[in-house]
Design an enzyme around this catalytic site. Structure first.
Site, short mmCIF file in Angstrom:
data_model
loop_
_atom_site.label_atom_id
_atom_site.label_comp_id
_atom_site.label_asym_id
_atom_site.label_seq_id
_atom_site.Cartn_x
_atom_site.Cartn_y
_atom_site.Cartn_z
N HIS A 145 0.85 -1.19 0.00
CA HIS A 145 0.00 0.00 0.00
C HIS A 145 0.88 1.24 0.00
O HIS A 145 1.76 1.38 0.86
CB HIS A 145 -0.90 0.03 1.25
CG HIS A 145 -2.03 -0.94 1.18
ND1 HIS A 145 -3.08 -0.91 2.07
CD2 HIS A 145 -2.30 -1.96 0.35
CE1 HIS A 145 -3.94 -1.89 1.79
NE2 HIS A 145 -3.47 -2.53 0.75
N TYR A 163 -9.07 5.01 7.88
CA TYR A 163 -9.20 5.40 9.28
C TYR A 163 -10.29 6.46 9.34
O TYR A 163 -10.08 7.59 8.85
CB TYR A 163 -7.89 5.96 9.81
CG TYR A 163 -6.79 4.93 9.98
CD1 TYR A 163 -6.52 4.38 11.23
CD2 TYR A 163 -6.01 4.52 8.90
CE1 TYR A 163 -5.50 3.44 11.39
CE2 TYR A 163 -5.00 3.58 9.05
CZ TYR A 163 -4.75 3.06 10.30
OH TYR A 163 -3.75 2.12 10.46
N PRO A 207 -3.60 -0.30 18.84
CA PRO A 207 -3.36 -0.74 17.46
C PRO A 207 -3.56 0.34 16.41
O PRO A 207 -3.26 0.10 15.23
CB PRO A 207 -4.39 -1.86 17.29
CG PRO A 207 -5.46 -1.58 18.28
CD PRO A 207 -4.77 -0.95 19.44
N LYS A 220 1.86 -0.37 15.25
CA LYS A 220 3.25 -0.42 15.67
C LYS A 220 3.65 -1.66 16.45
O LYS A 220 4.85 -1.93 16.60
CB LYS A 220 3.58 0.82 16.54
CG LYS A 220 3.53 2.12 15.78
CD LYS A 220 4.58 2.16 14.71
CE LYS A 220 4.31 3.21 13.67
NZ LYS A 220 4.74 2.83 12.34
N TYR A 261 4.32 6.45 10.22
CA TYR A 261 3.48 5.31 9.88
C TYR A 261 4.26 4.25 9.10
O TYR A 261 4.12 3.04 9.38
CB TYR A 261 2.27 5.79 9.06
CG TYR A 261 1.18 4.75 8.92
CD1 TYR A 261 0.22 4.59 9.91
CD2 TYR A 261 1.11 3.92 7.81
CE1 TYR A 261 -0.79 3.64 9.80
CE2 TYR A 261 0.11 2.97 7.68
CZ TYR A 261 -0.83 2.83 8.68
OH TYR A 261 -1.82 1.87 8.56
#
Length: 392
Positions: free
Chosen positions: A73, A202, A294, A298, A386
């Site tokens: 991604h 998200y 979560p 990480k 990220y």
């Protein structure tokens, strides 16, 4: 009494990868796991692999199946104000992430260890650690045949997760816990349906947070923010799909694909750090030492970073009696741990609706999201955290 150089407790990603790294350097390892092989290979966990994690697995020759089946991604969506706001990871950082389930990495690591002729002691019961402040620590356990076993080690690596025996083996006066419990939990489902979007979503919604993820082209992973006191039996499949549809809705072309739910669970949200990550000849790694919510993806990646640093430290200690890397292990790991803790806290508080949030807090949250989506500087900061910061 049996003898080895490194006794590793826990056959999750941390313990298995550490065993692989040490074996490659000629270090003798015994690996113990409380659960069965079937259990550890099939428990569904995290699915986002940082760029650095993928690169390390490739360098070690452990990424063949990941490269075939993983889903690269180059970005993800922040969804709020009924619109998608894409964070272009590749454009902002030159790196990306790969969606590949933690259980799949565990399968690959188990296969790699067994292929070298190295055993894993599954279903080890009543594991206990002894003499950690000496140069000859011991592990005792009962094996799957009911026999009492004892192992003398030069070093013990505690990789047995948050609920394992390793961290509690450190005397109370020699450890400090930093703990934060969030006022919400995640209701997670695994659905037999193709993903509804090509990347992760998200979503911040007035009804609460939602996450759209995936495990394969045919299996979708989805989450809803719920009260920690919620009960699974109160959430029918229809109610879950209705709530996901509401929270993931946008003004535009988006259809949530529904399908049979293969699994449901409710997971509390917390942040937790143990300092230090070492006591005597016991070294902690992964969830045995720290937990992150979560939201920032990480947890598994921190475990990989820990053992990447721990392996050369143990090789230097055992082969050359050089203590420098071992003495600096905890401090160096904790720098990365606290960065990940902060990022995970930031993502969690930016996207979740606090139960006591007033209108002022809501507007601040939306302001942060709008700034992140519109500012290249803010989006870059989010993106570089990220995809995974460099190991060194």
């Amino acid at each position: 009494m049996e003898r080895t150089q490194v006794g590793i407790v826990g056959a999750g990603p941390a313990g298995l990868l550490l065993a692989h790294l040490l074996h490659a350097e000629g270090i003798d390892v015994v690996l113990l796991e409380a659960r069965s092989r079937d259990y550890v290979e099939n428990r569904v966990r995290a699915g986002v692999c940082e760029h650095t994690t993928v690169a390390l697995l490739r360098d070690l020759g452990l990424a063949d199946r990941l490269d075939r089946e993983g889903l690269p991604h180059g970005g993800f969506s922040l969804r709020f104000d009924r619109a998608d706001h894409r964070i272009d990871l590749a454009a902002l950082t030159g790196r990306s992430i790969t969606v590949y389930g933690q259980q799949e990495i565990v399968k690959d690591l188990i296969a790699a260890r067994l292929a070298t002729g190295q055993a894993i002691e599954f279903e080890a019961a009543d594991v206990a650690l002894h003499d950690l402040d000496t140069e000859a620590p011991r592990i005792t356990w009962t094996d799957r045949d009911g026999r009492a076993r004892e192992l003398r080690c030069d070093v013990i690596a505690g990789c047995d997760g948050f609920h394992g025996v390793s961290r509690p083996a450190i005397p109370a006066g020699a450890r400090t816990f930093y703990d934060h419990t969030y006022p919400f939990a995640w209701l997670g489902v695994l659905a037999k349906t193709p993903p509804s979007h090509e990347e992760l979503i998200y979503a911040r919604h007035e009804r609460g947070f939602a996450l759209h993820s995936m495990r394969s082209p045919d299996v979708t992973r989805l989450y809803l923010q719920v009260d920690p006191a919620e009960r699974l039996e109160d959430w029918s499949d229809a109610r879950i799909w209705d709530e996901l549809a509401a929270r993931l809705s946008v003004d535009g072309d988006f259809t949530l694909r529904e399908g049979p739910l293969l699994e449901k669970s409710i997971t509390p949200m917390r942040s937790f750090v143990t300092e230090p990550m070492r006591y005597g000849r016991l070294f902690l790694a992964g969830d045995a030492a720290h937990i992150v919510p979560p939201t920032g993806a990480k947890g598994m990646n921190l475990a990989v970073a820990d053992v990447r640093r721990l392996a050369p430290a143990l090789v230097a200690l055992l082969d050359k009696n050089d203590t420098q890397l071992a003495d600096g292990y905890a401090e160096q790991c904790l720098r990365r741990v606290w960065r990940a803790e902060h990022f995970s806290y930031y993502m969690t508080t930016m996207l979740h609706r606090a139960p006591d949030a007033d209108p002022f807090a809501d507007r601040l949250q939306l302001s942060q999201l709008r700034y992140t989506a519109s500012s290249t500087a803010a989006a870059t900061s989010l993106a570089e955290n990220y995809v995974g910061l460099p190991f060194d």
